[in-house]
Design a protein around this motif. Structure first.
Motif, mmCIF file in Angstrom:
data_model
loop_
_atom_site.group_PDB
_atom_site.id
_atom_site.type_symbol
_atom_site.label_atom_id
_atom_site.label_comp_id
_atom_site.label_asym_id
_atom_site.label_seq_id
_atom_site.Cartn_x
_atom_site.Cartn_y
_atom_site.Cartn_z
ATOM 1 N N THR A 28 0.850 -1.193 0.000
ATOM 2 C CA THR A 28 0.000 0.000 0.000
ATOM 3 C C THR A 28 0.881 1.237 0.000
ATOM 4 O O THR A 28 1.859 1.311 0.733
ATOM 5 N N SER A 29 0.516 2.196 -0.833
ATOM 6 C CA SER A 29 1.222 3.463 -0.902
ATOM 7 C C SER A 29 0.235 4.585 -0.616
ATOM 8 O O SER A 29 -0.882 4.578 -1.123
ATOM 9 N N ALA A 39 -6.788 18.826 -3.515
ATOM 10 C CA ALA A 39 -8.179 19.146 -3.183
ATOM 11 C C ALA A 39 -9.017 17.889 -2.978
ATOM 12 O O ALA A 39 -10.065 17.936 -2.344
ATOM 13 N N ASN A 40 -8.569 16.745 -3.511
ATOM 14 C CA ASN A 40 -9.313 15.492 -3.380
ATOM 15 C C ASN A 40 -8.432 14.469 -2.675
ATOM 16 O O ASN A 40 -7.715 13.700 -3.302
ATOM 17 N N THR A 41 -8.481 14.440 -1.362
ATOM 18 C CA THR A 41 -7.640 13.527 -0.595
ATOM 19 C C THR A 41 -8.199 12.108 -0.561
ATOM 20 O O THR A 41 -7.548 11.202 -0.050
ATOM 21 N N ALA A 42 -9.363 11.886 -1.141
ATOM 22 C CA ALA A 42 -9.957 10.546 -1.140
ATOM 23 C C ALA A 42 -9.203 9.580 -2.053
ATOM 24 O O ALA A 42 -9.326 8.373 -1.904
ATOM 25 N N ASN A 43 -8.412 10.095 -2.989
ATOM 26 C CA ASN A 43 -7.698 9.219 -3.920
ATOM 27 C C ASN A 43 -6.186 9.229 -3.683
ATOM 28 O O ASN A 43 -5.404 9.018 -4.595
#
Length: 61
Positions: A28-29, A39-43
């Motif tokens: 996992t990275s 702006a999109n920390t979900a990815n």
């Protein structure tokens, strides 16, 4: 204005003994910081599962 796409490459090594053939390994990275801020920390994370079929051949999906 759209930012140019960028990539990052990381390498890692894992000792693969004959007795560990067929064993799955998970890598996992996660990005922890960047400039400019994201702006999109979900990815900001990715996971791959790899299986050694021989000491020289490792398949990841």
């Amino acid at each position: 204005m759209r930012e140019p796409e960028t990539t990052a490459t990381k390498k890692f090594s894992l000792p693969v003994a004959l007795l560990s053939l067929g064993t799955s390994y998970t890598a996992t990275s996660t990005r922890t910081t960047s400039t400019p801020t994201d702006a999109n920390t979900a990815n900001d994370s990715a996971t791959k599962t790899c299986t050694a079929t021989t000491p020289l051949i490792i398949h990841c999906n």
